[in-house]
Design an enzyme around this catalytic site. Structure first.
Site, mmCIF file in Angstrom:
data_model
loop_
_atom_site.group_PDB
_atom_site.id
_atom_site.type_symbol
_atom_site.label_atom_id
_atom_site.label_comp_id
_atom_site.label_asym_id
_atom_site.label_seq_id
_atom_site.Cartn_x
_atom_site.Cartn_y
_atom_site.Cartn_z
ATOM 1 N N HIS A 31 0.686 -1.187 0.250
ATOM 2 C CA HIS A 31 0.078 -0.219 -0.485
ATOM 3 C C HIS A 31 1.006 1.621 -0.142
ATOM 4 O O HIS A 31 0.934 2.457 -0.564
ATOM 5 C CB HIS A 31 -0.535 0.128 1.001
ATOM 6 N N GLU A 32 1.781 1.429 1.061
ATOM 7 C CA GLU A 32 2.585 2.582 1.429
ATOM 8 C C GLU A 32 3.764 2.628 -0.116
ATOM 9 O O GLU A 32 3.568 3.826 -1.202
ATOM 10 C CB GLU A 32 3.767 2.084 2.022
ATOM 11 N N HIS A 58 1.734 3.954 -2.922
ATOM 12 C CA HIS A 58 1.836 5.980 -2.940
ATOM 13 C C HIS A 58 2.647 6.586 -4.093
ATOM 14 O O HIS A 58 2.189 7.574 -3.865
ATOM 15 C CB HIS A 58 1.223 6.284 -1.120
ATOM 16 N N GLU A 106 -5.745 6.663 -1.621
ATOM 17 C CA GLU A 106 -6.041 5.274 -0.705
ATOM 18 C C GLU A 106 -6.591 3.713 -1.345
ATOM 19 O O GLU A 106 -6.133 2.705 -0.735
ATOM 20 C CB GLU A 106 -6.728 5.627 0.456
ATOM 21 N N ASP A 160 -4.349 0.601 -2.000
ATOM 22 C CA ASP A 160 -5.260 -0.651 -0.941
ATOM 23 C C ASP A 160 -5.301 -2.131 -2.150
ATOM 24 O O ASP A 160 -4.822 -3.047 -1.500
ATOM 25 C CB ASP A 160 -6.787 -0.611 -0.430
HETATM 26 ZN ZN LIG Z 1 -2.307 5.559 1.900
#
Ligand SMILES: [Zn+2]
Length: 694
Positions: free
Chosen positions: A533-534, A537, A594, A598
């Site tokens: 997830h990070e 980003h 986000e 995810d």
């Molecule tokens: Zn996030």
């Protein structure tokens, strides 16, 4: 701008000056199951895959979140002092208990090292409730007297500067600070941002539905109450509250929306000091900067120029007395949580109880632990890390992280929609990401912060001024890429596109998120997904606009950019259909980054897990196949109950979707999930239109 995984565990939101402007948050979890001794002695053990948390009466192909978390939801009602409660929240609470024991020991053991002395004295001064109550509003008397002493509009300027300095938020008119130069990420420049509002977002002022109107009425009542507590007559208090609302309404109308602020170009307006002054001629910026006394500078990033123009109009439209009353309210409001029970309860009743649905205020000790964490976090963090974060845990976490990065490299190379030119740039960016695990290499030095065992409000003010000075002093200096924006005990993680780093504090690398005792499948589903997830980003709608060094610079070919946007549009449409509470839909654009993270994170985790275990014979356990364990492990990171009031606020302010959609919204797009549970086309967990970016 940092992108966090999860903000839901933070009960008292402090808007750190400019620090959070680019916040891309996410929480992550950590993994690596090789070191069975790494789970901390100081924290209770909670397994990362808990079969009792499931509800097997539900068909996983109909509602996977309920299937994975139904048991947990039923057994874990929201505690009265929380507005939501999940597995992140549980770990956060466990951390508070451990931190409390660290602080109590530090408070008792005098002269036991300067750093421990400071956190112990700070905590001791806070838990002395009787002393805090005895003082009433005395701690803010100096600020109130400074406001009362203002005799002219020119006199307002240095007083506002001083109030902002001791407040560390943007609630008083606007927020000053430092920020990375978007064109040269190695440099820090001066910045000013919009602010000045007492409600959680500008939308609270601009929306016209019945609930928004009610919120505003209740806010005015609260403001009136605070004025009454400051000694105003009921009639004065009422008139002053209306003044505050009128000023804030005017400022809100010219404030950027959260969705607009996801576009880095909309919050980049570098200008000379003369040009800044021309935006707001009714505000003497030279006098203002002189009062704040930052290092010398010529260029300032005015993040929201329209707001500054409007501020100019509002400054002239309101009398000096009105401005003084506006300041009186805000200084009392910002400090209310640190003052006597009368103030802290009034503040709680409006912000936490009415707006977010909490039933009771947190016990004092919890608030005190949080205050120390917020103000002297890297001092408290040192003691925390000693207790719960071994070098073995750090090494194993880093290993998992590198495996997920390898999966991302593989995926980028395989993408059928991205051109080789853009792929090459994407890989450069991926390889440049700094992996920060556990805690900072160099701890912040709080030696200059004077902490007294019997002056809680004074301690808050001094620690706040220390942080404000630290931020301002960055202006003109090189960027410190080793710095962390969150403290080691924090149960969260983030990616910062301007530093191009991913940060996983020790607090998020504990069971049940990273569980050394558990098999790989749930750990990859959970912590592996968070790491993924990070990482993604760095490539989402916001992060993708920054290059490997963190400069705001496009590295995509126009055609790839278009294809990327088409693909993310699919996710925007998908989440825009979801209903958060009552008739309130999710904002697909606010939550886009986000949601994409995810989904992408889980795909990367799955690839990394398959690769890491390719030579092993994986076995079913608890009646779940290895693939099923991966997905249940994933879902259980976010088992949660959320109050409707909190969901309503998050629909406006939170870039993350509610728990249910962070799980179901992902699996509907994964054919691996469909296969793992033998779901059929047409069932709710099988999307008719699959979104896929990474
Ligand atoms: Zn996030």
């Amino acid at each position: 701008m940092t992108i966090h995984k999860n903000v839901s565990t933070i009960t008292i939101v402090i808007v750190l000056l400019i620090l959070n402007i680019f916040a891309i948050g996410q929480a992550s979890q950590t993994p690596t199951p090789t070191d069975s001794s790494s789970s901390s002695a100081g924290l209770p053990y909670r397994p990362s895959l808990d079969v009792s948390a499931m509800d097997r009466s539900v068909d996983p192909c109909v509602d996977f979140y309920q299937y994975s978390c139904g048991g947990w939801k039923k057994a874990n009602p929201i505690p009265p002092d929380r507005t939501s409660w999940g597995r992140y929240g549980q770990l956060y609470e466990d951390n508070l208990v451990l931190l409390r024991s660290i602080l109590e020991r530090a408070a008792a053991a005098k002269n036991h090292g300067a750093v421990d002395q400071k956190i112990g004295d700070f905590y001791g001064s806070c838990v002395d409730e009787a002393a805090v109550n005895r003082r009433g509003l005395t701690p803010i008397k100096p600020q109130l007297e400074a406001i009362a002493g203002v005799k002219s509009r020119a006199g307002l300027v240095p007083v506002v500067a001083q109030l902002q300095f001791e407040d560390l938020g943007a609630e008083i008119l606007f927020g000053p600070g430092s920020i990375q130069d978007p064109d040269d990420s190695d440099k820090q420049i001066a910045a000013v941002d919009q602010g000045g509002l007492g409600l959680p977002d500008r939308d609270y002022y601009t929306k016209d539905d019945a609930k928004s109107k009610e919120n505003r009425e209740r806010y005015v009542e609260y403001v009136q109450k605070i004025f009454g507590m400051l000694g105003d007559s009921p009639a004065q208090a009422k008139a002053n509250a209306e003044t505050v609302m009128r000023i804030e309404m005017a400022l809100a109308k010219a404030s950027q929306t959260r969705t607009e602020r996801r576009d880095p170009y909309k919050i980049m307006h570098k200008m000379s000091r003369a040009d800044q002054a021309a935006l707001t001629p009714n505000w003497d910026w030279d006098a203002y900067w002189k009062a704040l006394n930052p290092p010398p500078f010529q260029i300032v990033n005015v993040l929201s120029p329209d707001f500054m123009k409007q501020l100019n109009t509002v400054l002239a439209a309101e009398s000096l007395d009105n401005w003084k009353n506006y300041l009186r309210f805000h200084i009392a409001n910002v400090n209310a949580p640190y003052l006597s029970d009368e103030f802290s309860t009034a503040n709680f009743d409006f912000y936490q109880k009415y707006l977010r649905g909490a039933q009771e205020q947190e016990p004092r000790w919890k608030r005190c632990v949080e205050f120390v964490d917020q103000r002297l976090g890297e001092a408290l963090g040192q003691a925390y890390v000693r207790e719960v974060f071994s070098p073995e845990l750090k090494a194993s976490t880093l290993k998992m992280l590198e495996e997920i990065e390898k999966a991302m490299e593989l995926r980028i190379n395989q993408l059928d929609w991205m051109s080789p030119t853009t792929k090459q740039q994407a890989l450069v960016k991926l390889h440049a990401i700094r992996n920060k695990i556990g805690y900072p290499d160099k701890w912040r030095d709080y030696i200059s912060v004077e902490i007294k065992p019997d002056d809680f409000a004074g301690n808050m003010r001094k620690a706040t001024a220390f942080e404000a000075r630290r931020q301002l002093n960055k202006i003109g200096k090189p960027t410190d890429r080793n710095e962390w924006d969150i403290t080691p005990p924090t149960v969260d993680a983030y990616y910062n596109p301007q530093v191009n780093d991913i940060n996983f504090p020790a607090g998020v690398l504990q069971p049940p998120l990273y569980d050394a005792k558990m098999d790989d499948a749930p750990n990859y589903g959970d912590t592996g997904g968070t790491i993924g997830h990070e990482l993604t980003h760095a490539f989402d709608d916001e992060g993708s606009q920054f290059d490997a060094k963190g400069n705001l610079k496009n590295w995509w070919t126009p055609d790839d950019q278009k294809k990327f946007e088409e693909r993310t549009k699919c996710v925007d449409d998908q989440y825009s259909q979801y209903v958060s509470v009552d008739d309130v839909h999710l904002n697909g654009k606010l939550t886009l980054g986000e949601n994409v993270a995810d989904l992408g994170g889980e795909i990367l985790a799955y690839i990394a897990w398959k690769d890491a275990t390719k030579d092993l014979k994986l076995e079913a356990k608890d009646g779940l196949t290895p693939d099923q364990r991966f997905f249940v492990g994933f879902a259980q990171w976010d088992c949660a109950n959320e109050r409707p009031e909190q969901l309503r606020e998050w629909a406006v302010t939170n870039p993350h979707s509610p728990a249910k959609y962070r799980i179901n919204g992902v699996v509907v797009n994964m054919s691996e999930f469909e296969a793992a549970f033998s779901c059929k086309k047409g069932q709710p967990m099988v999307s008719q239109k699959v979104c896929k970016i990474w």
